[in-house]
Design an enzyme around this catalytic site. Structure first.
Site, PDB file in Angstrom:
ATOM      1  N   SER A  15      37.459  11.606  36.010  1.00  0.00           N
ATOM      2  CA  SER A  15      37.017  10.778  37.131  1.00  0.00           C
ATOM      3  C   SER A  15      36.188  11.540  38.160  1.00  0.00           C
ATOM      4  CB  SER A  15      38.224  10.110  37.803  1.00  0.00           C
ATOM      5  OG  SER A  15      38.794   9.161  36.929  1.00  0.00           O
ATOM      6  N   LYS A  21      51.413   4.121  39.868  1.00  0.00           N
ATOM      7  CA  LYS A  21      50.744   2.822  39.914  1.00  0.00           C
ATOM      8  C   LYS A  21      51.617   1.704  40.465  1.00  0.00           C
ATOM      9  CE  LYS A  21      47.160   3.402  36.408  1.00  0.00           C
ATOM     10  NZ  LYS A  21      46.548   2.827  35.184  1.00  0.00           N
ATOM     11  N   GLY A  55      51.915  -2.350  23.689  1.00  0.00           N
ATOM     12  CA  GLY A  55      52.198  -1.677  24.948  1.00  0.00           C
ATOM     13  C   GLY A  55      52.416  -2.645  26.095  1.00  0.00           C
ATOM     14  N   GLY A 113      51.152   1.057  32.117  1.00  0.00           N
ATOM     15  CA  GLY A 113      50.170   1.076  33.186  1.00  0.00           C
ATOM     16  C   GLY A 113      48.794   0.592  32.802  1.00  0.00           C
TER      17      GLY A 113
END
Length: 307
Positions: free
Chosen positions: A38, A87, A147, A150
């Site tokens: 990022s 999160k 899943g 997050g």
């Protein structure tokens, strides 16, 4: 956003890579996080557009999170990304949530507007946009999703909001099972999508769902270090050629799941790079009001891959 000098220019236009007394700070709070792409993505985008922002990683776990979030206000940061394990935990320290974050019960982006902190989730947006970038439209289609964590939760919610007709969610009976149940309930109550929850241990049911779907998405950590030699689907015969197989993992670039799908001749086999870029682009827009130059960022990431 408070009015400040937010672009640096010189006689020949924008000056890239410049920091001064007007620079906005944006963070990334997670643990561990030093491996993240990022900062490379956002700082190159800021420099390309001549925006006076900088993006830094901070290794923050749940214990450090309360003071870290307060620092966003104290330091007048423009905002922050949030990743695991924060999160969900971060929600209690924020002032407002976007509708998608409320549905997902998760935040990956914080925006600071004069001390008011609003939480957003851009992961699902990134997933859908990355498919769009490849010319794949899954609206009205059937999806199988592995899943409920997050990444999986915002993917399921955004896909349902954007018009996917049916989602079959598969998960093991672990600490994410309750979240998976909540995801199904939320989707069925608040969207036009039909959602159902299935036990990932039931391999016959899992195989059936994959064989019947238009897109299979693995949003688990299987395939990522230290599980890079593993995949939930070992048999290429589970796939059909006219589907999309999407692995949210982007390191390694070609996961074992992707190799199985390629062996099956699947038409569209994608990793998580596009999703990573597009979720970042959505956050970038929230902070700056500008569109991230995603084609340029793809080139930057490709160049870094080949160094």
């Amino acid at each position: 956003m408070e009015e400040k000098k937010n672009k640096i220019t010189g006689v020949n236009g924008p000056i890239n890579g410049w920091l001064d007394g007007h620079t906005y700070l944006i963070g990334l709070m997670a643990y561990p996080i030093r491996h993240s792409m990022s900062p490379t993505m956002h700082n190159n985008a800021f420099a390309k557009l001549g925006l006076n922002f900088t993006y830094l990683c901070f290794e923050i776990d749940n214990k450090k999170l309360p003071k870290a979030v307060e620092a966003i206000r104290t330091l007048d940061m423009r905002g922050s990304n949030v990743s695991m394990p924060n999160k969900k935990e971060v929600i209690k320290y924020l002032d407002k949530l976007s509708p998608a974050s409320e549905m997902c019960d998760a935040v990956n982006t914080i925006v600071n507007d004069n001390g008011v902190l609003t939480g957003y989730t851009t992961d699902g947006i990134g997933f859908m946009k990355s498919l769009e970038d490849e010319g794949i439209d899954i609206r009205g289609k059937k999806m199988c999703l592995a899943g409920a964590g997050g990444a999986a939760t915002p993917i399921a919610v955004q896909a349902a909001l954007d018009g996917v007709s049916e989602i079959e969610i598969f998960n093991i009976h672990d600490d994410k099972w309750a979240q998976a149940e909540k995801n199904v309930k939320t989707i069925n109550e608040k969207t036009n999508c039909k959602a159902s929850l299935h036990d990932l241990e039931d391999k016959d049911d899992f195989k059936r769902a994959i064989s019947e779907c238009d897109i299979y998405c693995d949003a688990t950590g299987v395939g990522m270090k230290p599980l890079e030699d593993m995949t939930l689907v070992e048999d290429p015969s589970w796939f059909h050629k006219d589907m999309t197989v999407f692995d949210t993992v982007y390191a390694p670039r070609t996961t074992k799941l992707m190799k199985v799908a390629q062996k099956a001749g699947v038409k569209h086999v994608l990793n998580g790079i596009g999703m990573m870029i597009e979720q970042g682009a959505a956050a970038f827009k929230l902070w700056t009001g500008e569109d991230m130059p995603t084609d340029y960022i793809r080139q930057v990431i490709f160049e870094n891959d080949n160094k």
